[in-house]
Design an enzyme around this catalytic site. Structure first.
Site, short mmCIF file in Angstrom:
data_model
loop_
_atom_site.label_atom_id
_atom_site.label_comp_id
_atom_site.label_asym_id
_atom_site.label_seq_id
_atom_site.Cartn_x
_atom_site.Cartn_y
_atom_site.Cartn_z
N TYR B 120 52.96 12.20 -28.30
CA TYR B 120 52.21 11.63 -27.19
C TYR B 120 52.48 12.43 -25.91
O TYR B 120 51.60 13.09 -25.39
CB TYR B 120 52.60 10.16 -26.94
CG TYR B 120 52.27 9.18 -28.04
CD1 TYR B 120 51.39 9.48 -29.07
CD2 TYR B 120 52.86 7.91 -28.03
CE1 TYR B 120 51.10 8.55 -30.06
CE2 TYR B 120 52.58 6.97 -29.01
CZ TYR B 120 51.70 7.30 -30.03
OH TYR B 120 51.43 6.38 -30.98
N SER B 121 53.74 12.32 -25.41
CA SER B 121 54.04 12.87 -24.09
C SER B 121 53.88 14.38 -24.04
O SER B 121 54.14 15.08 -25.02
CB SER B 121 55.47 12.53 -23.71
OG SER B 121 55.66 11.15 -23.75
N SER B 153 60.93 12.24 -30.02
CA SER B 153 62.10 11.78 -30.78
C SER B 153 61.89 12.04 -32.27
O SER B 153 60.81 11.78 -32.80
CB SER B 153 62.31 10.28 -30.58
OG SER B 153 62.41 9.98 -29.22
N GLU B 236 54.76 -0.72 -30.20
CA GLU B 236 56.01 -0.11 -29.80
C GLU B 236 56.72 -0.95 -28.75
O GLU B 236 57.92 -1.20 -28.83
CB GLU B 236 55.73 1.30 -29.26
CG GLU B 236 57.00 2.09 -28.98
CD GLU B 236 56.72 3.54 -28.59
OE1 GLU B 236 55.55 3.97 -28.69
OE2 GLU B 236 57.67 4.22 -28.19
C1 LIG Z 1 64.77 8.54 -25.08
C2 LIG Z 1 63.35 8.86 -24.99
C3 LIG Z 1 62.62 9.01 -26.15
C4 LIG Z 1 61.27 9.33 -26.09
N1 LIG Z 1 60.60 9.53 -27.25
C5 LIG Z 1 59.31 9.94 -27.20
C6 LIG Z 1 58.60 10.26 -28.37
O1 LIG Z 1 59.13 10.17 -29.47
N2 LIG Z 1 57.36 10.70 -28.30
C7 LIG Z 1 56.73 10.83 -27.10
O2 LIG Z 1 55.58 11.22 -27.09
N3 LIG Z 1 57.35 10.53 -25.94
C8 LIG Z 1 58.64 10.10 -25.97
N4 LIG Z 1 59.29 9.80 -24.80
C9 LIG Z 1 58.58 10.00 -23.54
C10 LIG Z 1 58.34 8.73 -22.73
O3 LIG Z 1 57.30 7.99 -23.27
C11 LIG Z 1 58.06 9.21 -21.28
O4 LIG Z 1 59.24 9.81 -20.81
C12 LIG Z 1 57.67 8.08 -20.37
O5 LIG Z 1 56.44 7.53 -20.73
C13 LIG Z 1 57.63 8.53 -18.90
O6 LIG Z 1 56.89 9.71 -18.73
P1 LIG Z 1 57.51 10.94 -17.94
O7 LIG Z 1 58.83 11.20 -18.54
O8 LIG Z 1 56.52 12.02 -17.94
O9 LIG Z 1 57.76 10.42 -16.48
P2 LIG Z 1 56.67 10.36 -15.30
O10 LIG Z 1 55.43 9.75 -15.80
O11 LIG Z 1 56.57 11.68 -14.63
O12 LIG Z 1 57.40 9.34 -14.33
C14 LIG Z 1 58.37 9.70 -13.36
C15 LIG Z 1 58.64 8.49 -12.48
O13 LIG Z 1 57.43 8.08 -11.83
C16 LIG Z 1 57.13 6.74 -12.11
N5 LIG Z 1 55.68 6.60 -12.21
C17 LIG Z 1 54.80 7.40 -12.85
N6 LIG Z 1 53.56 6.91 -12.76
C18 LIG Z 1 53.64 5.78 -12.06
C19 LIG Z 1 52.71 4.80 -11.64
N7 LIG Z 1 51.43 4.85 -11.94
N8 LIG Z 1 53.19 3.73 -10.95
C20 LIG Z 1 54.50 3.64 -10.64
N9 LIG Z 1 55.42 4.52 -11.00
C21 LIG Z 1 55.00 5.58 -11.70
C22 LIG Z 1 57.81 6.45 -13.44
O14 LIG Z 1 58.09 5.07 -13.61
C23 LIG Z 1 59.10 7.26 -13.29
O15 LIG Z 1 60.01 6.53 -12.54
C24 LIG Z 1 60.64 9.48 -24.84
C25 LIG Z 1 61.38 9.31 -23.66
C26 LIG Z 1 62.72 9.01 -23.73
C27 LIG Z 1 63.49 8.84 -22.45
#
Ligand SMILES: Cc1cc2nc3c(=O)[nH]c(=O)nc-3n(C[C@H](O)[C@H](O)[C@H](O)COP(=O)(O)OP(=O)(O)OC[C@H]3O[C@@H](n4cnc5c(N)ncnc54)[C@H](O)[C@@H]3O)c2cc1C
Lengths: 356, 393
Positions: B120-121, B153, B236
């Site tokens: 996804y990400s 992951s 999820e």
């Molecule tokens: C341990 C772990 C396992 C994971 N496993 C997977 C996986 O298997 N597959 C996969 O695809 N992804 C995975 N992820 C990714 C995870 O889904 C993303 O990290 C998460 O959705 C946040 O996206 P980002 O890291 O790009 O942060 P960003 O979206 O850049 O966010 C950064 C900050 O901004 C805030 N923010 C962003 N947009 C908004 C908004 N509209 N309103 C308010 N605040 C906002 C967020 O809350 C955060 O505090 C994993 C993440 C972790 C930590």
């Protein structure tokens, strides 16, 4: 006796309908301004629904229901901020008589409480306001001497029970309203929907009710805590609903303020508080154990206060006015957080129930 | 139909005859042949997905009855039952997949013969998942994928990935997405481990270069991937509200009272206060879940259902603070020689797994406010623009 979930729901709806009609915010404010702090008309109508006799056995003129029905009704009472001696008379006093009294006491006292024609109160704690054995400040020695504080709807009561220290521990005593040496003083209260008095006794004649000790008092306090928890869950839900409504209607910067994340996120967190309080109160009623009651005792009080505080913040300036109802909920939340034992006491009991 | 009591007897007898225990897998990303053999039996008995249709390993039972199975498995400590409740890939493929995909995948996923991960990400699309730029282009009976995923992951141990990719750049961002299942073992899938704050390395960045997908492995219709993704994400989030991973060494008990007692801290009033807070948060979450479940069984919807994941984030961070308080300065230390400190520190860091992974707490709050409380939607300035024209970081 227990009734079905559907019947409980019917009872809840009957109470809600009556209160929607007869206990509007205007009514609450009108009653707040009276000396007695309750509405005799409404009290009669609540009696027609059987509320004062909810917990009292049918043989004594009551409806004979239990904690779960009590909790359901209390949610509605809390939501409408009903200023009434329900908790004081119909829960605390009725339960204490049931737990401590002889058959004769029950026959004499319960029917009046059940039909609402008499109003009861229980004086438990002294100035410590702890609702524990240590807090009791009245001594029984043939007669009663000492002080009881924070007596709920004390000015109104004609069935007056006093918890006092005795040679053999604690006893429950009945005092006649006109007994010599008995003085009751209305306290000035922060929450005008819950009236309090201070009682003083100077060599006051009293009659011991049964032979029960502190366990009976604790039982009555526990059920009162369940009812109070229900009121808190209901009050929290109501002021939260009003807040969400406001978030949808108040416009700033060309948008409803509820479209701002700062507001959405507060609201989501408060929803968790409201739902957790509801779960805790209902669980306490269904389970009845000390751990469940202690959990409700602090979780509901704390949630209500947090939700009411957030409500004022989220309303901005209008929330800071006397005119807006938010402060009435905060007042009720703050008074409930002290009555029958505060969070500290309940937290400690909760830990003990978990073996800590 | 079978009654709950009959079923309980049946499952109990079955477990008594079949279940002899399993050595634990090295971690949640891997499996063992013994475990696979066991899961085969669970699937064959119809306990893996009891609410599913009979042609797909189920028994078409209502949830209440299926819960009886879960309860028996849980008290026996046996895994594999009620995957109809917690397996994201299995449920997504059952709901939206083609017959061929169901045929190729479902059994192997339920038996853990095949493992899956989530593509996804991306570096530019986390919270804003609809901003993915990884592209799938149709080529006859195949799709060709190019792009980069991140924070994936379990990619190293996965056989398939659930992929969200862009199939149309000329429409607004939510409309140009499609959902696929990608076989991992093929050229062009380049997995590079990322080291996590815990020092472990279970997640990865993945580079996709001309990766091929069978047309039958498109899940749902072309351009309708957002809807499939929403369903999968809802699964999820509901699972993540149920619990979280325990300690690294297993040197600290889940029993926080016992931990405080063992460390001589149970009389400390500050510890006691925090202890009451944390135990209450846990119990309230369990009570909320029970209410949500009761509402679901009565067919009414309950706002409580959406609160579990957010509640769990709070619980895990609060537990970590309490454990740190109890362990005290020992948390300055690390490594196998200091297993208690190592576990406490691990849990403090790993709490972010729930509060960031699967959607951050901030996003979760927004979802609750909009979908449960009905507050106005966030204005999205890029909602109606063709994706090509959207600003990126
Ligand atoms: C341990 C772990 C396992 C994971 N496993 C997977 C996986 O298997 N597959 C996969 O695809 N992804 C995975 N992820 C990714 C995870 O889904 C993303 O990290 C998460 O959705 C946040 O996206 P980002 O890291 O790009 O942060 P960003 O979206 O850049 O966010 C950064 C900050 O901004 C805030 N923010 C962003 N947009 C908004 C908004 N509209 N309103 C308010 N605040 C906002 C967020 O809350 C955060 O505090 C994993 C993440 C972790 C930590």
């Amino acid at each position: 006796m227990a009734i079905s979930a559907a019947e409980t729901e019917q009872l809840r709806e009957a109470v809600r309908d009556l209160l929607a009609d007869r206990c509007t915010e205007t009514d609450v404010r009108r009653v707040m301004a009276t000396d007695s702090g309750y509405d005799p008309e409404l009290w009669k109508q609540l009696a027609d629904l059987g509320l004062p006799g909810l917990l009292i056995a049918t043989e004594h003129g009551g409806v004979g229901l239990g904690a779960e029905e009590l909790e359901a009704v209390s949610e509605e009472i809390g939501a409408a901020l009903v200023p009434s001696p329900f908790l004081s008379s119909s829960v605390l006093t009725a339960t204490l008589i049931d737990a401590a009294g002889s058959e004769e006491d029950k026959r004499r006292l319960l029917p009046g409480l059940a039909d609402g024609s008499s109003i009861g109160t229980v004086a438990v704690t002294g100035p410590a306001g702890s609702w524990t054995p240590e807090g009791v400040a009245v001594q029984a020695n043939g007669t009663l001497t000492g002080t009881a504080s924070y007596v709920t709807f004390g000015q109104l009561a004609d069935v007056i029970l006093v918890v006092a220290r005795t040679d053999d521990g604690f006893g429950v005593f009945e005092v006649a309203p006109a007994a010599p040496g008995f003085l009751r003083t209305a306290a000035e209260v922060f929450d005008p929907t819950v009236r309090l008095s201070q009682f003083t006794f100077a060599d006051t004649p009293a009659r011991r009710v049964g032979t029960a000790g502190w366990e009976a008092v604790q039982k009555a306090l526990d059920l009162s805590t369940v009812a109070l928890a229900g009121e808190q869950a209901g009050g929290a839900r109501k002021i939260f609903e009003k807040t969400v409504e406001y978030l949808n209607t108040r416009v700033q910067f060309g948008r409803a303020i509820g479209s701002f994340q700062a507001m959405k996120h507060l609201a989501a967190d408060r929803l968790l508080d409201v739902e957790s309080a509801t779960s805790a109160a209902r669980h306490a009623a269904a389970d009845g154990g000390p751990g469940a009651i202690a959990l409700a005792g602090f979780a509901c009080a704390e949630a209500y206060e947090t939700v009411a505080l957030s409500a004022i913040q989220m309303h901005g300036g209008i929330g800071f006015t006397w005119e807006h109802p938010a402060h009435l909920y905060l007042r009720r939340a703050r008074s409930g957080a002290q009555l029958f034992g505060n969070s500290r006491l309940h937290r400690e009991r909760y830990l003990v129930s978990k073996g800590a | 139909m079978t009654s709950a009591d009959q079923l309980r007897e049946e499952v109990r007898a079955w477990l008594a005859a079949e279940w002899t225990g399993l050595a634990p897998a090295p971690d949640r990303w891997s499996t063992t042949p013994e475990r696979i053999a066991w899961l085969e039996k669970v699937v064959a008995a119809g306990y893996a997905v009891p609410t599913w249709p009979v042609e797909w390993f189920g028994r078409a039972w209502p949830a209440e009855l299926a819960d009886v199975i879960a309860a028996e498995f849980e008290s026996a400590g046996a895994p594999g039952a009620r995957q109809d409740k917690y397996s994201i890939p299995a449920n997504t493929v059952l709901a939206f997949g083609t017959e061929k995909l169901k045929h190729d995948l479902l059994r192997d996923v339920l038996t853990e013969r095949s493992r899956t991960c989530l593509f996804y990400s991306e570096p530019g699309a986390g919270s804003d998942l609809a901003a993915v730029r990884t592209t799938a282009v149709r080529d006859g009976d195949r799709w060709i994928v190019n792009g980069q995923k991140v924070w994936t992951s379990g990619a190293k141990t996965a056989d398939y990935a659930l992929l969200i990719a862009r199939t149309d750049w000329d429409v607004p961002k939510h409309k140009g997405l499609s959902y696929f299942v990608v076989p991992m073992h093929q050229p062009g899938v380049d997995i590079r481990p990322l080291v996590q704050i815990t020092g472990e390395s279970h997640f990865n960045e993945v580079f996709l270069t001309d990766v091929e997908i069978l047309a039958d492995y498109l899940v749902g219709d072309e351009g309708k991937g957002w809807r499939v993704l929403q369903t999968a994400l809802a699964y999820e989030r509901s699972i993540m509200g149920d619990g979280a991973r325990a300690s690294r060494h297993g040197s600290i008990a889940d029993d926080l009272v016992a931990l405080a007692r063992e460390r001589g801290r149970l009389a400390d009033p500050v510890i006691r206060d925090n202890l009451a807070t944390v135990l209450a948060l846990r119990e309230l979450n369990a009570l909320n879940n029970a209410r949500a479940k009761a509402a679901a069984e009565q067919g009414t919807s309950s706002s409580v259902m959406s609160l579990g994941k957010l509640a769990m984030s709070g619980i895990l961070h609060a537990e970590a603070r309490l454990r740190t308080d109890i362990a005290g300065p020992e948390t300055l230390l690390a490594g196998d020689a200091n297993p208690v400190a190592d576990d406490v520190n691990f849990l403090a860091l790993n709490a972010f797994f729930t509060s960031i992974g699967g959607g951050t707490d901030q996003i979760q709050r927004t979802i609750i406010a909009e979908r449960v409380l009905g507050l106005p939607k966030e204005p999205e300035i890029d909602r109606d623009l063709p994706f090509r024209a959207v600003r990126r970081s």
